[in-house]
Design a protein around this motif. Structure first.
Motif, PDB file in Angstrom:
ATOM      1  N   ASP A  54      42.967  36.375  29.689  1.00  0.00           N
ATOM      2  CA  ASP A  54      44.306  36.841  29.980  1.00  0.00           C
ATOM      3  C   ASP A  54      44.349  37.295  31.432  1.00  0.00           C
ATOM      4  O   ASP A  54      43.416  37.959  31.911  1.00  0.00           O
ATOM      5  CB  ASP A  54      44.662  38.006  29.046  1.00  0.00           C
ATOM      6  CG  ASP A  54      45.997  38.629  29.390  1.00  0.00           C
ATOM      7  OD1 ASP A  54      47.032  38.077  28.996  1.00  0.00           O
ATOM      8  OD2 ASP A  54      45.986  39.686  30.076  1.00  0.00           O
ATOM      9  N   PHE A  55      45.432  36.976  32.153  1.00  0.00           N
ATOM     10  CA  PHE A  55      45.460  37.262  33.586  1.00  0.00           C
ATOM     11  C   PHE A  55      45.412  38.761  33.876  1.00  0.00           C
ATOM     12  O   PHE A  55      44.768  39.201  34.843  1.00  0.00           O
ATOM     13  CB  PHE A  55      46.690  36.629  34.234  1.00  0.00           C
ATOM     14  CG  PHE A  55      46.665  36.627  35.737  1.00  0.00           C
ATOM     15  CD1 PHE A  55      45.465  36.490  36.438  1.00  0.00           C
ATOM     16  CD2 PHE A  55      47.835  36.755  36.471  1.00  0.00           C
ATOM     17  CE1 PHE A  55      45.435  36.484  37.828  1.00  0.00           C
ATOM     18  CE2 PHE A  55      47.819  36.749  37.857  1.00  0.00           C
ATOM     19  CZ  PHE A  55      46.621  36.620  38.534  1.00  0.00           C
ATOM     20  N   GLU A  56      46.071  39.577  33.067  1.00  0.00           N
ATOM     21  CA  GLU A  56      46.017  41.023  33.272  1.00  0.00           C
ATOM     22  C   GLU A  56      44.599  41.539  33.084  1.00  0.00           C
ATOM     23  O   GLU A  56      44.107  42.370  33.863  1.00  0.00           O
ATOM     24  CB  GLU A  56      46.984  41.729  32.322  1.00  0.00           C
ATOM     25  CG  GLU A  56      48.454  41.505  32.638  1.00  0.00           C
ATOM     26  CD  GLU A  56      48.863  42.031  34.006  1.00  0.00           C
ATOM     27  OE1 GLU A  56      48.315  43.071  34.440  1.00  0.00           O
ATOM     28  OE2 GLU A  56      49.722  41.400  34.653  1.00  0.00           O
ATOM     29  N   ASP A  57      43.917  41.063  32.066  1.00  0.00           N
ATOM     30  CA  ASP A  57      42.536  41.466  31.833  1.00  0.00           C
ATOM     31  C   ASP A  57      41.632  40.981  32.967  1.00  0.00           C
ATOM     32  O   ASP A  57      40.689  41.673  33.373  1.00  0.00           O
ATOM     33  CB  ASP A  57      42.031  40.903  30.497  1.00  0.00           C
ATOM     34  CG  ASP A  57      42.730  41.517  29.292  1.00  0.00           C
ATOM     35  OD1 ASP A  57      43.299  42.619  29.434  1.00  0.00           O
ATOM     36  OD2 ASP A  57      42.705  40.886  28.209  1.00  0.00           O
ATOM     37  N   PHE A  58      41.943  39.801  33.467  1.00  0.00           N
ATOM     38  CA  PHE A  58      41.185  39.222  34.573  1.00  0.00           C
ATOM     39  C   PHE A  58      41.293  40.112  35.810  1.00  0.00           C
ATOM     40  O   PHE A  58      40.297  40.391  36.488  1.00  0.00           O
ATOM     41  CB  PHE A  58      41.729  37.825  34.846  1.00  0.00           C
ATOM     42  CG  PHE A  58      40.875  36.974  35.748  1.00  0.00           C
ATOM     43  CD1 PHE A  58      39.557  36.693  35.432  1.00  0.00           C
ATOM     44  CD2 PHE A  58      41.410  36.407  36.898  1.00  0.00           C
ATOM     45  CE1 PHE A  58      38.775  35.880  36.250  1.00  0.00           C
ATOM     46  CE2 PHE A  58      40.643  35.596  37.724  1.00  0.00           C
ATOM     47  CZ  PHE A  58      39.319  35.332  37.398  1.00  0.00           C
ATOM     48  N   GLN A  59      42.517  40.584  36.097  1.00  0.00           N
ATOM     49  CA  GLN A  59      42.729  41.462  37.243  1.00  0.00           C
ATOM     50  C   GLN A  59      42.013  42.794  37.059  1.00  0.00           C
ATOM     51  O   GLN A  59      41.393  43.325  37.996  1.00  0.00           O
ATOM     52  CB  GLN A  59      44.228  41.715  37.436  1.00  0.00           C
ATOM     53  CG  GLN A  59      45.022  40.500  37.849  1.00  0.00           C
ATOM     54  CD  GLN A  59      46.503  40.804  37.961  1.00  0.00           C
ATOM     55  OE1 GLN A  59      46.902  41.677  38.720  1.00  0.00           O
ATOM     56  NE2 GLN A  59      47.317  40.100  37.193  1.00  0.00           N
ATOM     57  N   THR A  60      42.095  43.351  35.851  1.00  0.00           N
ATOM     58  CA  THR A  60      41.447  44.635  35.582  1.00  0.00           C
ATOM     59  C   THR A  60      39.943  44.541  35.775  1.00  0.00           C
ATOM     60  O   THR A  60      39.316  45.418  36.384  1.00  0.00           O
ATOM     61  CB  THR A  60      41.764  45.092  34.143  1.00  0.00           C
ATOM     62  OG1 THR A  60      43.182  45.251  34.010  1.00  0.00           O
ATOM     63  CG2 THR A  60      41.079  46.412  33.828  1.00  0.00           C
ATOM     64  N   ALA A  61      39.365  43.458  35.273  1.00  0.00           N
ATOM     65  CA  ALA A  61      37.927  43.255  35.426  1.00  0.00           C
ATOM     66  C   ALA A  61      37.549  43.088  36.890  1.00  0.00           C
ATOM     67  O   ALA A  61      36.537  43.634  37.358  1.00  0.00           O
ATOM     68  CB  ALA A  61      37.490  42.035  34.621  1.00  0.00           C
ATOM     69  N   ALA A  62      38.361  42.350  37.637  1.00  0.00           N
ATOM     70  CA  ALA A  62      38.076  42.135  39.050  1.00  0.00           C
ATOM     71  C   ALA A  62      38.132  43.438  39.836  1.00  0.00           C
ATOM     72  O   ALA A  62      37.301  43.688  40.722  1.00  0.00           O
ATOM     73  CB  ALA A  62      39.064  41.127  39.637  1.00  0.00           C
TER      74      ALA A  62
END
Length: 253
Positions: free
Chosen positions: A202-210
């Motif tokens: 998920d893009f939001e999860d991707f951003q949070t992880a980054a």
């Protein structure tokens, strides 16, 4: 160039994302801007944002990897806005895959847009810069130039742009032209959304992880990159050339 002549900028890949933010930023600094992208109609929003604020802009459709289209686009910009003396080579595409799955076509497409495109655009514009005794070229590299899994083509192209930038600085410096590269880290754009989709996140999860891996603890936005580009295109950067600036929220090896 007379002191009253408005400087003209071309920003490639300017329909959205970093390119659009850069076009708007340069217009805010008083430049007339050619908003160039593969699909001219896709440039409408960027152009309207600029003209709505009282600036001058024109949408231009061109494939930056096509020599004839590039030449026609630059000639059109010179006729409609004036001779271009600022060029931001931002156009880019992704064709991510692991090396053993990557097709020759995927390799060629990425090299064509990023490297051939920057070469063709810069070659077409440099004569206007030389004649004006002023020029600013900014090439968009990436933190992926340092290597990134699944991006052999993209990483190679972005590393190549750094060498291209340094060579331009050497060749064109005596004509009052500087060349620099901006290398973004994680920036929220359609391209990073595509990367998230490729890895199944998920893009939001991707951003949070980054963000957890970035010293400033946030991901970047197109405006962050536009600010760096704007500096390199200005008068205050006249003694800065051949440099690569990582806009990544922290140091990179």
């Amino acid at each position: 160039m007379s002191s009253t002549e408005q400087r003209v900028a071309i920003v490639t890949g300017a329909a959205r994302g970093i390119g659009a933010a850069t076009a708007v930023r340069l217009a805010e600094q008083g430049r007339a801007v050619a908003v160039l992208d593969l699909d001219e109609s896709a440039c409408k929003d960027t152009v309207e944002t600029i003209t709505g604020a009282g600036g001058r802009a024109v949408a231009v459709g061109a494939d930056v990897s096509d020599e004839a289209q590039v030449q026609a686009a630059v000639e059109r910009v010179a006729a409609e806005l004036g001779r271009p003396t600022v060029l931001v080579n931002n156009a880019g595409v992704l064709r991510d895959n692991l090396l053993f799955k990557m097709s020759a076509g995927d390799w060629d497409t990425v090299m064509g847009v990023h490297l051939r495109g920057a070469f063709l655009m810069t070659r077409a514009v440099q004569s206007h810069m030389v004649d004006a005794h002023f020029g600013r070229v900014v090439n968009l590299s990436s933190s992926s130039a340092l290597g990134n899994r699944g991006q052999a083509n993209y990483a190679a192209a972005k590393a190549g742009l750094q060498g291209f930038t340094k060579t331009l600085a050497i060749e064109l410096g005596k004509f009052g032209v500087t060349a620099n590269a901006v290398a973004p880290g994680f920036i929220v754009t359609d391209m990073t959304a595509a990367t998230a989709a490729r890895v199944g996140m998920d893009f939001e999860d991707f951003q949070t992880a980054a963000a957890t891996q970035i010293p400033v603890q946030r991901v970047g936005r197109p405006a962050d990159v536009a600010g760096a580009i704007a500096f390199f295109t200005g008068d205050d950067a006249g003694f800065v050339s051949g440099q690569v600036l990582y806009v990544a929220g922290g140091p990179l090896d």
